[in-house]
Design a protein around this motif. Structure first.
Motif, short mmCIF file in Angstrom:
data_model
loop_
_atom_site.label_atom_id
_atom_site.label_comp_id
_atom_site.label_asym_id
_atom_site.label_seq_id
_atom_site.Cartn_x
_atom_site.Cartn_y
_atom_site.Cartn_z
N GLU A 264 58.38 2.64 -48.16
CA GLU A 264 59.47 2.59 -49.14
C GLU A 264 59.65 3.92 -49.85
O GLU A 264 60.76 4.30 -50.24
N GLN A 265 58.56 4.70 -49.99
CA GLN A 265 58.69 6.03 -50.58
C GLN A 265 59.48 6.96 -49.65
O GLN A 265 60.28 7.78 -50.10
N ARG A 266 59.28 6.80 -48.35
CA ARG A 266 60.03 7.59 -47.38
C ARG A 266 61.51 7.21 -47.40
O ARG A 266 62.39 8.06 -47.21
N LYS A 267 61.80 5.92 -47.62
CA LYS A 267 63.20 5.50 -47.72
C LYS A 267 63.88 6.15 -48.92
O LYS A 267 65.02 6.63 -48.83
N ARG A 268 63.18 6.16 -50.04
CA ARG A 268 63.76 6.79 -51.23
C ARG A 268 63.90 8.29 -51.05
O ARG A 268 64.85 8.89 -51.57
N LEU A 269 62.96 8.90 -50.33
CA LEU A 269 63.09 10.33 -50.05
C LEU A 269 64.31 10.59 -49.18
O LEU A 269 65.03 11.59 -49.39
N ALA A 270 64.57 9.72 -48.20
CA ALA A 270 65.75 9.90 -47.34
C ALA A 270 67.04 9.85 -48.17
O ALA A 270 67.98 10.61 -47.93
N SER B 266 60.07 16.58 -42.21
CA SER B 266 58.97 17.49 -41.86
C SER B 266 57.71 17.02 -42.56
O SER B 266 57.70 16.85 -43.79
N PRO B 267 56.62 16.80 -41.82
CA PRO B 267 55.45 16.14 -42.41
C PRO B 267 54.62 17.01 -43.34
O PRO B 267 53.89 16.47 -44.18
N TYR B 268 54.69 18.34 -43.21
CA TYR B 268 53.77 19.19 -43.94
C TYR B 268 54.42 19.95 -45.09
O TYR B 268 53.92 21.00 -45.52
N VAL C 84 54.79 14.84 -47.39
CA VAL C 84 55.55 13.74 -46.78
C VAL C 84 54.71 13.01 -45.76
O VAL C 84 54.65 11.78 -45.72
N GLY C 85 54.04 13.75 -44.88
CA GLY C 85 53.15 13.15 -43.90
C GLY C 85 53.89 12.52 -42.73
O GLY C 85 55.12 12.54 -42.64
N LEU C 86 53.10 11.94 -41.83
CA LEU C 86 53.63 11.26 -40.65
C LEU C 86 53.73 9.77 -40.92
O LEU C 86 52.84 9.19 -41.56
#
Length: 733
Positions: A289-295, A231-233, A278-280
């Motif tokens: 890479e930050q999104r990968k770590r968040l996943a 979720s981006p927001y 998180v953003g789009l």
């Protein structure tokens, strides 16, 4: 755009809106079409009373221009506006910058978080978990043969994607699946994780020696998808807290959940980013890479025993990939079973340990005759993919899959699978009393909590719709400012209601499409992870819309109601607000429905426009009969028999009926001087033709109900006693 009502002529437009009247493209298009039609030969019959043609008389009665040159004015104006809009489009692309640029988030001390060394990190999670092993033996997966392949000569009924794959994954061991694109790596992972909903699966899968059951397995495993959908927001911390809230057992209290979230953020090095949105992807918020770590963190806070990771380093440079792999290594060190997919058709060629600097794997392949030795400094993974390619097999005349199946390593692995496929003494099969960790009420509250922050932090959607409602309400109110006393005024009021319904309601329905499409994609991942069922998620998204719809209703209702000159009676005002609230609601929920039922945003928009056209069909049908007084409402009696059911199924018709009845349902007297049609007094014509069988050109026609002669409104169908028409037209206009 300032709406041009069907009964508004140039003289009735307020002076401050003349510029709007003259700059609306629809005015020129409609005028040109009408002038072209009604100045033609078909309408050239001249009336003996007016000495003008019937077509011109009709145009005058509607307040339209009658001169033939308006056809050319309309064409020229439309062509000129097309050029102006395209010129503005070019200027905007040339000189305007994007509203926002994606920026990398920085840590609190000013250095990027991925530059910090991994020192003295606490890798001990606060909740215990039970380690589990996965074994799979002779897994085969196939799908129905595509028709395209059958057309090219394929005779088989099924296309086999996995051909007897076997293996075992153990706690504390990082297992990587490597192979060329199309080798079946993701397919194998999806089969093991239970993400394949179609096709045919053969073979056995066991969890710590017991047969795998997807309902219980989903509670102990995590799956990090390649697409990194979030979720981006919401913030990083809120994303993790939401996952922990819905996936941890009910006996874990709120304080323990928060401590676990803090530990996991520290484990994957996300603590400096805890407050960042998180953003789009590729637009705003976290980097790739930050999104990968968040996943990874989203799955870790569920305290799983087994974690699947689908290409966590895909699309990253070497430095970013090293950061992600450090997080993966930290995860493995907690004792979890981690299946790590890196990047030939569904067969194994090597299953075994890598060894120091991949020495075991290198020794295995170099022992095969004809395989070139690895060069100094060459990446072992790249070398392995090169020497085992299909082209290399053809050159050497060997099959690496057959060589593996005939090797001692294969027999050793089969023995390990047989050993791990038997339950250990004193263990029990996985069992959970409920399908989900949390009850439906908690699922709803969690979904509503996340939707609240998603809406609150999305001003391009929430704030813009409120501002749009305010300014358009003021514009509409100024356009129809005044008191409504005559029959023509009543129909203009009906026109204003009609325009308001479609002006605001379509905006609500269309603007919600992107929100639903984004959240729907997130919900697919979260539901597959066993967070919640579909009903709490949908209910939460519906409920969060209600406060914003209510705010729009109050802003529009109070402004327009005051400026349109309706009677200030509490009951009438409440009915007006009540009907508009539910009108905006069903338009908004219709937009959510179309977005949820269609595969993408474009198709949802197309289907929505089609429904709006059907809801607007009354206005289209009325163009067939110019003896109707209103361009908006057609009575059921004037509708073809095969189409009358639509009066009951058209929600806009109910809205219009409700608004008109709430404001004018108690009307008792109408001045006879106001009964005009085509510019001619119709009072006498009404009296003269009352006994006839054909409908008159006025707003009423004679009917007989239970032997009593009445007159009936041709727009709403309300019957009025014949003996009361001279002074009091009850329930009429």
């Amino acid at each position: 755009m300032i709406p041009r009502f069907n009964h508004c002529c140039l003289e009735s437009v307020k002076k401050w809106w003349l510029w709007g009247f003259c700059t609306v493209p629809v005015m020129y298009a409609q005028t040109a079409i009408l002038v072209n039609e009604f100045t033609g030969h078909k309408w050239s019959h001249v009336s003996s009373n007016t000495n003008v043609s019937v077509g011109v008389e009709i145009l005058k009665s509607r307040g339209f221009f009658t001169e033939a040159y308006w056809y050319w004015i309309g064409l020229g104006a439309l062509f000129g506006m097309m050029l102006v809009y395209n010129f503005c489009y070019v200027l905007a692309l040339t000189f305007l910058d994007p509203l926002g640029k994606p920026q990398p988030l920085l840590s609190e001390d000013g250095n990027e978080d991925n530059e910090r060394p991994n020192q003295n990190r606490n890798k001990r999670l606060v909740l215990p978990f039970e380690p589990h092993t996965i074994t799979f033996d002779e897994i085969k997966y196939s799908v129905d043969m595509p028709q395209e392949m059958k057309d090219h000569g394929a005779n088989e009924d099924r296309l086999v994607l996995l051909k007897g794959v076997s293996g075992a994954f153990r706690p504390g061991v990082l297992t990587a699946l490597k192979g060329v694109s199309g080798a079946g790596k993701t397919t194998l992972m999806d089969v093991l994780a239970g993400r394949k909903t179609g096709g045919y699966i053969e073979g056995s899968i066991t969890i710590s020696g017991y047969p795998k059951k997807q309902e219980t397995f989903a509670r102990i495993c995590g799956y990090c998808e390649q697409t990194d959908i979030h979720s981006p927001y919401v913030t990083v911390y809120e994303s993790l807290l939401f996952s922990a809230w819905l996936r941890l057992p009910q006996d874990v209290d709120s304080e323990t959940r928060k401590i676990l979230v803090e530990v996991v953020m520290d484990l994957v090095e996300l603590t400096p980013l805890r407050g960042g949105l998180v953003g789009l992807p590729g637009v705003s918020g976290l980097s790739a890479e930050q999104r990968k770590r968040l996943a990874i963190a989203v799955e870790l806070v569920a305290n799983p025993s087994i974690i699947f990771m689908d290409e966590p380093t895909s699309g990253l440079d070497a430095r970013a990939a090293a950061i992600v792999m450090r997080a993966v290594r930290n995860t493995v060190d907690t004792g979890r079973t981690v299946l790590f997919l890196m990047k030939r058709g569904g067969q194994e060629i090597y299953v075994g340990p890598l060894g120091q600097q991949s020495s075991h794997m290198i020794n295995y392949f170099e022992a095969i005759e004809g395989v070139p030795r690895i060069r100094n400094g060459q990446n072992p993974a790249t070398w392995m993919l090169e020497v085992t390619s299909s082209a290399q097999e053809t050159i050497l005349g060997i099959d690496f899959a057959d060589l593996y199946r005939s090797s001692d390593l294969y027999r050793k692995n089969k023995a390990l699978i047989d050993e791990l496929s038997n339950p250990r003494a004193g263990t029990k099969d996985l069992h959970f009393p409920t399908k989900y960790s949390q009850p439906s009420s908690t699922q709803f509250m969690a979904c509503l909590w996340k939707q609240h922050w998603s809406y609150w932090r999305n001003p391009p959607y929430t704030a813009v719709r409120i501002v749009f409602t305010f300014f358009m309400s003021c514009a509409l109110g100024l356009h129809i400012l005044g008191h409504w006393t005559t029959e023509s005024d009543v129909f203009n009021a009906m026109g204003s209601m009609y325009c308001a319904i479609f002006l605001f309601s379509q905006q609500c329905a269309s603007s919600v499409h992107p929100i639903v499409v984004i959240e729907r994609a997130v919900s697919y991942r979260e539901r597959a992870a066993g967070m919640y069922s579909a009903l709490p998620f949908a209910f939460g998204q519906v409920v969060i819309e209600i406060p914003y719809i209510f705010a729009q209703t109050m802003i529009y209702g109070l402004i327009v109601y005051a400026m349109i000159g309706f009677e200030w009676v509490a009951a009438k005002l409440m009915w007006y607000l009540y009907i508009m609230f539910f009108t905006l609601s069903y338009f908004t929920f219709y937009g959510m429905m179309t977005a949820a039922m269609t595969p993408n945003l474009q198709i949802a928009s197309i289907i929505s426009v089609g429904a709006y056209s059907l809801w607007n069909i009354d206005r289209t049908k009325v163009n067939r009969a110019f003896n109707e007084r209103s361009f908006i409402v057609v009575s059921m009696q004037r509708t073809p028999v095969w189409w009358r059911w639509y009066h009951w199924g058209n929600p806009v018709a109910w809205t219009l009926y409700g608004l008109v009845a709430s404001q004018y349902g108690d009307a008792r007297r109408v001045s006879s001087t106001n009964w005009t049609e085509f510019g001619v007094s119709s009072r006498n014509r009404f009296e003269q033709k009352l006994d006839g069988d054909e409908p008159t050109l006025v707003g009423w026609w004679p009917v007989e109900i239970n032997g009593v002669r009445d007159v009936q409104c041709r727009y709403c169908g309300v019957a009025v006693r014949e003996d009361s028409r001279s002074e009091k037209l009850e329930k009429g206009f």
